[in-house]
Design a protein around this motif. Structure first.
Motif, PDB file in Angstrom:
ATOM      1  N   GLN A  96       0.826  -1.203   0.000  1.00  0.00           N
ATOM      2  CA  GLN A  96       0.000   0.000   0.000  1.00  0.00           C
ATOM      3  C   GLN A  96       0.863   1.256   0.000  1.00  0.00           C
ATOM      4  O   GLN A  96       0.553   2.238  -0.678  1.00  0.00           O
ATOM      5  CB  GLN A  96      -0.936   0.002   1.206  1.00  0.00           C
ATOM      6  N   LEU A  97       1.966   1.234   0.750  1.00  0.00           N
ATOM      7  CA  LEU A  97       2.869   2.377   0.770  1.00  0.00           C
ATOM      8  C   LEU A  97       3.424   2.636  -0.623  1.00  0.00           C
ATOM      9  O   LEU A  97       3.487   3.788  -1.085  1.00  0.00           O
ATOM     10  CB  LEU A  97       4.006   2.132   1.759  1.00  0.00           C
ATOM     11  N   GLU A  98       3.852   1.582  -1.305  1.00  0.00           N
ATOM     12  CA  GLU A  98       4.378   1.742  -2.663  1.00  0.00           C
ATOM     13  C   GLU A  98       3.314   2.295  -3.610  1.00  0.00           C
ATOM     14  O   GLU A  98       3.620   3.105  -4.493  1.00  0.00           O
ATOM     15  CB  GLU A  98       4.900   0.399  -3.170  1.00  0.00           C
ATOM     16  N   GLN A  99       2.070   1.883  -3.422  1.00  0.00           N
ATOM     17  CA  GLN A  99       0.986   2.412  -4.260  1.00  0.00           C
ATOM     18  C   GLN A  99       0.788   3.904  -4.001  1.00  0.00           C
ATOM     19  O   GLN A  99       0.620   4.697  -4.943  1.00  0.00           O
ATOM     20  CB  GLN A  99      -0.310   1.659  -3.979  1.00  0.00           C
ATOM     21  N   ASN A 100       0.815   4.296  -2.729  1.00  0.00           N
ATOM     22  CA  ASN A 100       0.674   5.719  -2.405  1.00  0.00           C
ATOM     23  C   ASN A 100       1.765   6.546  -3.064  1.00  0.00           C
ATOM     24  O   ASN A 100       1.503   7.600  -3.664  1.00  0.00           O
ATOM     25  CB  ASN A 100       0.748   5.912  -0.879  1.00  0.00           C
ATOM     26  N   LEU A 101       3.008   6.079  -2.931  1.00  0.00           N
ATOM     27  CA  LEU A 101       4.138   6.811  -3.504  1.00  0.00           C
ATOM     28  C   LEU A 101       4.051   6.881  -5.023  1.00  0.00           C
ATOM     29  O   LEU A 101       4.412   7.892  -5.635  1.00  0.00           O
ATOM     30  CB  LEU A 101       5.452   6.146  -3.075  1.00  0.00           C
ATOM     31  N   ARG A 102       3.555   5.811  -5.620  1.00  0.00           N
ATOM     32  CA  ARG A 102       3.409   5.789  -7.081  1.00  0.00           C
ATOM     33  C   ARG A 102       2.406   6.842  -7.551  1.00  0.00           C
ATOM     34  O   ARG A 102       2.647   7.556  -8.535  1.00  0.00           O
ATOM     35  CB  ARG A 102       2.982   4.395  -7.531  1.00  0.00           C
ATOM     36  N   TYR A 103       1.310   6.988  -6.841  1.00  0.00           N
ATOM     37  CA  TYR A 103       0.319   7.989  -7.235  1.00  0.00           C
ATOM     38  C   TYR A 103       0.824   9.411  -7.020  1.00  0.00           C
ATOM     39  O   TYR A 103       0.510  10.315  -7.806  1.00  0.00           O
ATOM     40  CB  TYR A 103      -0.987   7.777  -6.466  1.00  0.00           C
ATOM     41  N   VAL A 104       1.609   9.633  -5.975  1.00  0.00           N
ATOM     42  CA  VAL A 104       2.214  10.953  -5.773  1.00  0.00           C
ATOM     43  C   VAL A 104       3.140  11.278  -6.934  1.00  0.00           C
ATOM     44  O   VAL A 104       3.135  12.406  -7.461  1.00  0.00           O
ATOM     45  CB  VAL A 104       2.984  10.994  -4.433  1.00  0.00           C
ATOM     46  N   ASP A 105       3.905  10.301  -7.378  1.00  0.00           N
ATOM     47  CA  ASP A 105       4.812  10.502  -8.510  1.00  0.00           C
ATOM     48  C   ASP A 105       4.039  10.747  -9.805  1.00  0.00           C
ATOM     49  O   ASP A 105       4.387  11.653 -10.581  1.00  0.00           O
ATOM     50  CB  ASP A 105       5.718   9.271  -8.657  1.00  0.00           C
ATOM     51  N   ILE A 106       2.998   9.983 -10.042  1.00  0.00           N
ATOM     52  CA  ILE A 106       2.182  10.157 -11.248  1.00  0.00           C
ATOM     53  C   ILE A 106       1.579  11.564 -11.280  1.00  0.00           C
ATOM     54  O   ILE A 106       1.575  12.238 -12.324  1.00  0.00           O
ATOM     55  CB  ILE A 106       1.070   9.095 -11.313  1.00  0.00           C
ATOM     56  N   ALA A 107       1.074  12.025 -10.149  1.00  0.00           N
ATOM     57  CA  ALA A 107       0.461  13.349 -10.082  1.00  0.00           C
ATOM     58  C   ALA A 107       1.454  14.437 -10.450  1.00  0.00           C
ATOM     59  O   ALA A 107       1.119  15.393 -11.181  1.00  0.00           O
ATOM     60  CB  ALA A 107      -0.096  13.596  -8.681  1.00  0.00           C
ATOM     61  N   GLN A 108       2.681  14.309  -9.981  1.00  0.00           N
ATOM     62  CA  GLN A 108       3.694  15.319 -10.311  1.00  0.00           C
ATOM     63  C   GLN A 108       4.101  15.232 -11.771  1.00  0.00           C
ATOM     64  O   GLN A 108       4.284  16.263 -12.435  1.00  0.00           O
ATOM     65  CB  GLN A 108       4.910  15.137  -9.393  1.00  0.00           C
ATOM     66  N   ARG A 109       4.217  14.022 -12.293  1.00  0.00           N
ATOM     67  CA  ARG A 109       4.601  13.884 -13.700  1.00  0.00           C
ATOM     68  C   ARG A 109       3.517  14.396 -14.642  1.00  0.00           C
ATOM     69  O   ARG A 109       3.814  14.819 -15.756  1.00  0.00           O
ATOM     70  CB  ARG A 109       4.927  12.424 -14.015  1.00  0.00           C
ATOM     71  N   GLU A 110       2.262  14.383 -14.173  1.00  0.00           N
ATOM     72  CA  GLU A 110       1.169  14.890 -15.003  1.00  0.00           C
ATOM     73  C   GLU A 110       0.932  16.387 -14.823  1.00  0.00           C
ATOM     74  O   GLU A 110       0.013  16.949 -15.408  1.00  0.00           O
ATOM     75  CB  GLU A 110      -0.114  14.117 -14.691  1.00  0.00           C
ATOM     76  N   GLY A 111       1.766  17.045 -13.993  1.00  0.00           N
ATOM     77  CA  GLY A 111       1.684  18.501 -13.877  1.00  0.00           C
ATOM     78  C   GLY A 111       1.270  19.033 -12.524  1.00  0.00           C
ATOM     79  O   GLY A 111       1.210  20.253 -12.327  1.00  0.00           O
ATOM     80  N   GLY A 112       0.978  18.163 -11.560  1.00  0.00           N
ATOM     81  CA  GLY A 112       0.614  18.618 -10.231  1.00  0.00           C
ATOM     82  C   GLY A 112       1.822  19.070  -9.431  1.00  0.00           C
ATOM     83  O   GLY A 112       2.969  18.711  -9.738  1.00  0.00           O
ATOM     84  N   THR A 113       1.578  19.876  -8.404  1.00  0.00           N
ATOM     85  CA  THR A 113       2.636  20.383  -7.531  1.00  0.00           C
ATOM     86  C   THR A 113       2.481  19.779  -6.144  1.00  0.00           C
ATOM     87  O   THR A 113       1.403  19.860  -5.548  1.00  0.00           O
ATOM     88  CB  THR A 113       2.564  21.911  -7.424  1.00  0.00           C
ATOM     89  N   LEU A 114       3.534  19.170  -5.644  1.00  0.00           N
ATOM     90  CA  LEU A 114       3.499  18.596  -4.301  1.00  0.00           C
ATOM     91  C   LEU A 114       3.677  19.724  -3.302  1.00  0.00           C
ATOM     92  O   LEU A 114       4.789  20.192  -3.056  1.00  0.00           O
ATOM     93  CB  LEU A 114       4.595  17.539  -4.145  1.00  0.00           C
ATOM     94  N   ALA A 115       2.569  20.177  -2.712  1.00  0.00           N
ATOM     95  CA  ALA A 115       2.599  21.309  -1.786  1.00  0.00           C
ATOM     96  C   ALA A 115       3.043  20.908  -0.396  1.00  0.00           C
ATOM     97  O   ALA A 115       3.549  21.754   0.362  1.00  0.00           O
ATOM     98  CB  ALA A 115       1.214  21.954  -1.723  1.00  0.00           C
ATOM     99  N   PHE A 116       2.858  19.628  -0.061  1.00  0.00           N
ATOM    100  CA  PHE A 116       3.281  19.167   1.259  1.00  0.00           C
ATOM    101  C   PHE A 116       3.446  17.657   1.242  1.00  0.00           C
ATOM    102  O   PHE A 116       2.645  16.926   0.654  1.00  0.00           O
ATOM    103  CB  PHE A 116       2.257  19.536   2.339  1.00  0.00           C
ATOM    104  N   GLY A 117       4.491  17.196   1.961  1.00  0.00           N
ATOM    105  CA  GLY A 117       4.634  15.797   2.341  1.00  0.00           C
ATOM    106  C   GLY A 117       4.769  14.812   1.201  1.00  0.00           C
ATOM    107  O   GLY A 117       5.414  15.063   0.179  1.00  0.00           O
TER     108      GLY A 117
END
Length: 352
Positions: free
Chosen positions: A243-264
């Protein structure tokens, strides 16, 4: 609950108390199982409608609320005269065993309640396919739920499925900022975001967007991520490595698609070994991005900037899911309209 699921002590106590209350409620409901008598179209004939047990009920429960959700399923099934075969999730066998042990010390006749352990693909599938199991209640993923529904329909067994969500929280310009921040943080990140009703998709109107994001980031910075049983812990560990790896994967996908990681979003280490992750807030997203379309099931939420209420409602309903939705506003007009027009089974107003 803490050892297997990572639930913090206050949340674990709350879940167990609620499970006990559920059993008490349905114990009382069993005393007033009613029916109906209605007139027939045939003169001098009345029609009696009776509610009777279906027989053997298979209950397939998830790992995220491994005491309360089984209680929601087991208690009404037993109260209305059915026998139960309960299969807990593989990640929480101890919780399932403990619940079964408590029930074994009641006055239930032998064979009325039964616990089976094992993989869903084997034990769960056996329950779903067995002609002796007359009804199935399932809580879990959308993919598994769809397969169970299809299998039960093929043999005309009763089936109930509660599956995933990508639940929207709408924050309007007139919202109380403190209420909106508390609603968003509590719903999206507490219970480590491991709730099917988590508000992981936050739709914020332009006038309050920047202040809301700034306040959420500040609030997230105050949260304590640590051992689930340690005093003061706000967020415990993620349930397991996968589950942790899945969470990290979605955070990475969001940034690669143009999102900004504002926290954490990053992994953190603590004195006690565990799968700890800081809550991730991703801004600058659109409703078309993967992070807005797919359920993460972790402490990950994204913010979508919208023009006004109309666009927020349209985007809230632009999803394949329909589990829950929320709105933060001081407007009775918008709150009332949202309750009627949000395409979700549960709608919250100014609440997590």
């Amino acid at each position: 609950l803490a050892r297997e699921e990572g639930k913090t002590l206050p949340e674990a106590i709350g879940e167990v108390v609620r499970a006990g209350n559920i059993f008490k409620f349905f114990a009382a409901e069993a005393l007033r199982c009613g029916g109906e008598t209605v007139a027939s179209v045939r003169p001098g004939v009345s029609v009696d409608v009776l509610r009777q047990p279906v027989g053997v009920v298979g209950l397939i429960a998830p790992w995220n609320f491994p005491i309360a959700i089984p209680a929601w399923k087991i208690a009404p099934a037993l109260a209305y005269g059915n026998t139960v075969v309960f299969k807990p999730a593989e990640l929480v066998p101890g919780c399932g065993w403990t619940l079964a042990d408590i029930l074994s010390r009641t006055a239930l006749p032998k064979g009325v309640f039964n616990l089976v352990m094992g993989a869903g693909s084997q034990v769960g599938q056996t329950l779903v396919d067995s002609p002796r199991v007359k009804a199935i209640s399932f809580t879990g993923s959308v993919g598994t739920g769809r397969r169970i529904i299809a299998a039960c329909a093929a043999r005309q067994a009763k089936v109930q499925a509660e599956m995933g969500g990508k639940n929207p929280l709408v924050v309007l310009d007139d919202a109380d900022l403190d209420v909106a921040v508390n609603s968003a943080v509590q719903s999206a990140f507490f219970s480590t975001g491991q709730r099917c009703t988590a508000s992981s998709r936050i739709l914020v109107t332009e006038g309050i967007h920047d202040r809301f994001v700034e306040a959420v980031v500040a609030k997230l910075g105050t949260l304590k991520i640590d051992h689930a049983l340690k005093a003061g812990t706000d967020i415990g560990p993620v349930v397991d490595q996968r589950q942790l790896e899945q969470n990290l994967r979605y955070v990475d996908i969001a940034q690669r698609e143009g999102g900004t990681l504002a926290f954490g979003g990053d992994v953190v280490e603590r004195e006690t070994k565990g799968f700890y992750q800081r809550p991730a807030l991703i801004t600058g997203t659109t409703n078309a991005m993967t992070i807005s379309r797919e359920e993460v099931f972790g402490p990950v939420a994204n913010v979508v900037r919208v023009r006004d209420y109309d666009e927020a409602l349209a985007l809230a309903n632009d999803t394949e899911f329909g589990l829950s939705a929320g709105i933060c506003t001081r407007s009775l007009k918008h709150a009332s309209h949202f309750k009627l027009h949000a395409q979700a089974g549960m709608v919250m107003v100014n609440l997590p």
